[in-house]
Every structure is written in C-alpha cells, then in structure tokens.
Design an enzyme around this catalytic site. Structure first.
Site, PDB file in Angstrom:
ATOM      1  N   LYS A 184      50.607 158.224  10.589  1.00 13.81           N
ATOM      2  CA  LYS A 184      49.970 157.585  11.662  1.00 13.81           C
ATOM      3  C   LYS A 184      48.563 157.707  11.736  1.00 13.81           C
ATOM      4  O   LYS A 184      48.098 156.670  12.788  1.00 13.81           O
ATOM      5  CB  LYS A 184      50.731 159.275  13.019  1.00 13.81           C
ATOM      6  N   ASN A 219      58.035 153.711   5.194  1.00 18.75           N
ATOM      7  CA  ASN A 219      58.881 152.540   6.944  1.00 18.75           C
ATOM      8  C   ASN A 219      57.233 152.573   8.026  1.00 18.75           C
ATOM      9  O   ASN A 219      56.936 151.865   8.559  1.00 18.75           O
ATOM     10  CB  ASN A 219      59.353 153.785   7.369  1.00 18.75           C
ATOM     11  N   TYR A 239      53.464 163.309   7.861  1.00 21.50           N
ATOM     12  CA  TYR A 239      54.354 162.176   9.856  1.00 21.50           C
ATOM     13  C   TYR A 239      52.603 162.225  10.130  1.00 21.50           C
ATOM     14  O   TYR A 239      52.489 160.992  10.529  1.00 21.50           O
ATOM     15  CB  TYR A 239      55.342 163.274  10.351  1.00 21.50           C
ATOM     16  N   ALA A 282      59.022 153.811  13.951  1.00 16.44           N
ATOM     17  CA  ALA A 282      58.581 154.494  13.017  1.00 16.44           C
ATOM     18  C   ALA A 282      59.146 156.064  12.745  1.00 16.44           C
ATOM     19  O   ALA A 282      60.326 156.243  13.527  1.00 16.44           O
ATOM     20  CB  ALA A 282      56.644 155.172  12.399  1.00 16.44           C
ATOM     21  N   ASP A 328      53.777 175.422  12.184  1.00 17.95           N
ATOM     22  CA  ASP A 328      53.548 175.319  13.572  1.00 17.95           C
ATOM     23  C   ASP A 328      51.886 175.757  14.219  1.00 17.95           C
ATOM     24  O   ASP A 328      51.907 176.965  13.561  1.00 17.95           O
ATOM     25  CB  ASP A 328      54.217 175.997  14.165  1.00 17.95           C
TER      26      ASP A 328
HETATM   27  N1  UFG Z   1      61.251 175.242  18.214  1.00 17.06           N
HETATM   28  C1  UFG Z   1      61.697 176.900  18.527  1.00 17.06           C
HETATM   29  N2  UFG Z   1      63.146 177.309  17.716  1.00 17.06           N
HETATM   30  C2  UFG Z   1      63.266 175.515  17.158  1.00 17.06           C
HETATM   31  C3  UFG Z   1      62.644 174.133  17.837  1.00 17.06           C
HETATM   32  C4  UFG Z   1      61.564 174.961  18.606  1.00 17.06           C
HETATM   33  O1  UFG Z   1      61.406 177.732  18.543  1.00 17.06           O
HETATM   34  O2  UFG Z   1      65.147 175.902  17.567  1.00 17.06           O
HETATM   35  C5  UFG Z   1      59.652 176.292  19.031  1.00 17.06           C
HETATM   36  C6  UFG Z   1      58.429 175.162  17.136  1.00 17.06           C
HETATM   37  O3  UFG Z   1      58.269 176.597  16.532  1.00 17.06           O
HETATM   38  C7  UFG Z   1      57.052 175.092  18.218  1.00 17.06           C
HETATM   39  C8  UFG Z   1      57.806 174.344  19.844  1.00 17.06           C
HETATM   40  O4  UFG Z   1      59.421 174.947  19.529  1.00 17.06           O
HETATM   41  O5  UFG Z   1      56.679 176.016  19.122  1.00 17.06           O
HETATM   42  C9  UFG Z   1      58.197 173.063  20.252  1.00 17.06           C
HETATM   43  O6  UFG Z   1      58.835 172.492  19.106  1.00 17.06           O
HETATM   44  P1  UFG Z   1      59.101 170.748  18.919  1.00 17.06           P
HETATM   45  O7  UFG Z   1      59.713 170.506  17.656  1.00 17.06           O
HETATM   46  O8  UFG Z   1      60.367 170.936  19.915  1.00 17.06           O
HETATM   47  O9  UFG Z   1      57.672 169.841  18.567  1.00 17.06           O
HETATM   48  P2  UFG Z   1      56.738 170.276  17.784  1.00 17.06           P
HETATM   49  O10 UFG Z   1      55.441 170.963  18.938  1.00 17.06           O
HETATM   50  O11 UFG Z   1      57.143 170.967  16.972  1.00 17.06           O
HETATM   51  O12 UFG Z   1      56.400 169.073  17.992  1.00 17.06           O
HETATM   52  C10 UFG Z   1      55.351 167.829  18.302  1.00 17.06           C
HETATM   53  C11 UFG Z   1      55.919 166.514  18.239  1.00 17.06           C
HETATM   54  C12 UFG Z   1      55.791 165.866  16.782  1.00 17.06           C
HETATM   55  C13 UFG Z   1      53.775 166.643  16.497  1.00 17.06           C
HETATM   56  C14 UFG Z   1      53.950 167.049  15.912  1.00 17.06           C
HETATM   57  C15 UFG Z   1      52.376 167.917  15.572  1.00 17.06           C
HETATM   58  O13 UFG Z   1      57.369 166.465  18.618  1.00 17.06           O
HETATM   59  O14 UFG Z   1      55.792 163.969  16.618  1.00 17.06           O
HETATM   60  O15 UFG Z   1      53.716 168.355  17.753  1.00 17.06           O
HETATM   61  O16 UFG Z   1      53.133 169.190  15.524  1.00 17.06           O
HETATM   62  F1  UFG Z   1      54.004 165.979  15.083  1.00 17.06           F
END
Ligand code: UFG
Length: 329
Positions: free
Chosen positions: A145, A92, A141, A75, A285
């Site tokens: 799912k 997809n 996304y 996916a 977020d």
């Molecule tokens: N973050 C930063 N800087 C960056 C990248 C991320 O501060 O450069 C923060 C984000 O704001 C978040 C945390 O780091 O607070 C984690 O971010 P990620 O992008 O690594 O992961 P997410 O929590 O956004 O994503 C996860 C899963 C996804 C799911 C999502 C649901 O990886 O599959 O939670 O909101 F969809």
C-alpha cells in the site's frame, strides 16, 4: 460523468458504493469477485466482472463510460497472508495499481481516491499517529500500500493525476439496515470473530496476548465505522473536484479500545456471555494503533457519526445475525 469504483463488491467498497448512490452519483463497478461478493453489488451501479490488471478490461470500461474519477479498493488485505505470499500482494496490489494508473493516464482520468491503511506506518513512533510520522511497514501488505501511494505521488507530478490516499485504522461495522456487511474468507478481524461466539459458530474467542504495555494488557485499536469511512471517500472526491492538491489523510476515531473492552461491549450488545481464552501474542501486532484524524476533519471537513464503539458493534451484530453464513454469492 460516472465514478469508477474498483473493488466495489468488497467490504468497504460496497459501503462506499451505497453512500455514493445515496448522494446521487453515477457509479460503475469493476471487481474480479476474488474476495468480493456478487450479492454485495448495488443493483443501481453498472457492474463489470473483471480484473484491473487486465488493461483490455480497463480500456473497455473507460471507453464505454464517461469516467470522471476512480475510487480504488481492489486489493488483497490480509496481513498474515501477505507475509506468507508477498508476491501475491505485489502482483495484485502494486501491479494492479500500475495498470490502473496507465489506464487513467491513457483515458485522461485525473482524480483517484485510494484505500490505504495504518499498516503503512508499521510499529508507531508515537500515538496518536499523524500523517507525517515514519512509514516503515512490518509486512508486505503495508509495504504494497505504501508503494501504491508512492506510485500515485510520482504519477501525480508527471501526469497530473491528483490523488487522495485514505489510511484507515480498524474498519468495522455494517450498513445500519443490516443489508450489507463484512464477509471475509478466512475471517481474521476481531469483531466478526467475537460475534461468531454468540452466533454459535465458534466456541470462544482467543485474546492474542494480555501482556502488552496497555492498561489491561491487551492491544488497543482505533475502530472506525465503515459508513464513516465511505463518507470520507465522498468528501475526498469532492475535495479533488474542488481542485485540492494530492494529499494523505488518516481515518480513525482517535480513541483506542482494548481487545477485552471490545469483548465486554459485544456481550452488552448481544446480551450473551462470550467465552474468552487468553492465547499467545500474534506476530507483528503493535501494542496500540490510534489515529490522529485532525487533518481529515480540518481539510475534508470529515465528521464521523459512529464515535461510540457500542453503536459500531451493534451494526455489525445486526448484519451477522441476519447473515450468519455471510453472503449467499
Ligand atoms: N485479535 C485477537 N483475537 C482474534 C483476532 C484479533 O485478540 O481472534 C486482536 C489482535 O491481536 C489485535 C486486535 O484484535 O490486537 C485487532 O485485530 P484485527 O485483526 O481485527 O485488526 P488489526 O489491528 O490486526 O488490523 C488492522 C487493519 C489492517 C492493518 C493492520 C495494521 O485491519 O488492515 O491493522 O497492523 F493492516
């Protein structure tokens, strides 16, 4: 009898294949290599380069192999991209599931373990999040799912294809020997981006907002090691083999770490100072996403081995240090 792993060349899929083979399972992989990597394909698995939206391709695989069950990772999974291109995700992910389930029903394959996500919940009503909490995705996304889960539910009732859906929180880390790991283009996940700073591939890491209602103002996430996730798929497979009914489980550590804590821990692991800047919040977020995985622990007897986030980052560091540009292929 073999296990068909859809998306076995991807990040979580390749780790699941590794664990399946280590447990003596016969594995067949189908992957269109759109986001997966040829170099991540386990040589002990039989590989078909193909797309699950192609029913002829699935017919060939189901005819040429005795498939007992499917584990489905194939996916698209980027939240931001899904907001820009929702139809790509419905095509997809959702249409892919449609063709896959049709193939399974046609060929009498009656078990599927599915890679789902915390994004099905959207903004949580409370933490830790439990499986029966409200599901109200805030991006296509997560919506795709959730629709895929609903499709399995109805097909389960009508056609007897039992499913286990595993809603992961923040997948992280790599196989301990550093031979396979995370390699996304573009990379959007926090740990690989932090580690690009000590690798000299990026000047600094930007913290997306430090004014959240959390102890240090940065978002809390529940980081769960990819091998613990992979092992949960095998437990789920065995649960279905033992006649378990269709079910949904959260997979996380149950502990939230802030973005700032992750940076400090990465400094400790790498022994290097990581330059940090505070930026704006990233749209969509949630302040905190933390799982209750009690159900998986109780019913699947899941027992995550990498509860320590320092260990999780150390495995990621080993992978990235050995493969600063990711996979060659
Ligand atoms: N973050 C930063 N800087 C960056 C990248 C991320 O501060 O450069 C923060 C984000 O704001 C978040 C945390 O780091 O607070 C984690 O971010 P990620 O992008 O690594 O992961 P997410 O929590 O956004 O994503 C996860 C899963 C996804 C799911 C999502 C649901 O990886 O599959 O939670 O909101 F969809």
């Amino acid at each position: 009898m073999a296990i068909l792993v859809c998306g076995g060349a991807g990040y979580i899929g390749s780790h699941a294949v590794h664990q399946l083979i280590a447990k003596g399972e016969e594995v067949v992989i189908v992957d269109n290599l759109q986001t997966g990597h040829r170099a991540a394909i386990n040589p002990q698995a039989k590989f078909y380069e193909g797309d699950i939206r192609n029913s002829d391709c699935l017919d060939k695989i189901f005819t040429e192999n005795k498939i007992e069950a499917v584990i489905h990772f194939a996916a698209n999974s980027l939240v931001g991209e899904s907001v820009e291109k929702p139809l790509k995700y419905f095509n997809n992910n959702v249409y892919g599931m449609q063709i896959l389930l049709e193939g399974m029903v046609k060929h009498g394959v009656d078990k599927i373990v599915f890679s789902s996500t915390a994004a099905t919940y959207g903004e949580p009503e409370k933490v830790p999040i439990e499986e029966n909490d409200r599901t109200q995705p805030t991006n296509p996304y997560g919506e795709s799912k959730l629709i895929m889960e609903h499709m399995m539910k109805w097909v389960s009732r009508a056609n007897g294809v039992r499913f286990v859906s595993l809603r992961y929180f923040n997948a992280a880390g790599a196989l301990e020997d550093g031979s396979i790991g995370e390699d996304h283009h573009p990379e959007t996940h926090l740990i690989p981006l932090i580690l690009q700073v000590p690798l000299g591939k990026r000047d600094h890491i930007t913290v997306f907002g430090d004014d959240y209602p959390t102890p240090d103002g940065t978002c809390l996430r529940d980081y769960i090691h990819v091998i613990d996730l992979a092992d949960a798929h095998i437990l789920a497979l065995n649960y279905l083999r033992d006649g378990g009914e269709s079910n949904i489980f959260n997979l996380g550590n149950g502990q939230g770490f802030s973005v700032k804590e992750m940076i400090v821990t990465a400094e400790k692991v790498t022994g290097q100072k990581i330059k940090t800047e505070i930026g704006a919040r990233r749209a969509g977020d949630p302040a905190q996403l933390i799982a209750s995985s009690d159900k998986a622990k109780k019913i699947l007897k899941w027992n995550p081995q990498f509860a320590d986030v320092e260990k999780v980052i150390a495995t990621a560091w080993k992978w990235h240090k050995n493969h600063p540009d990711g996979y060659s292929d």
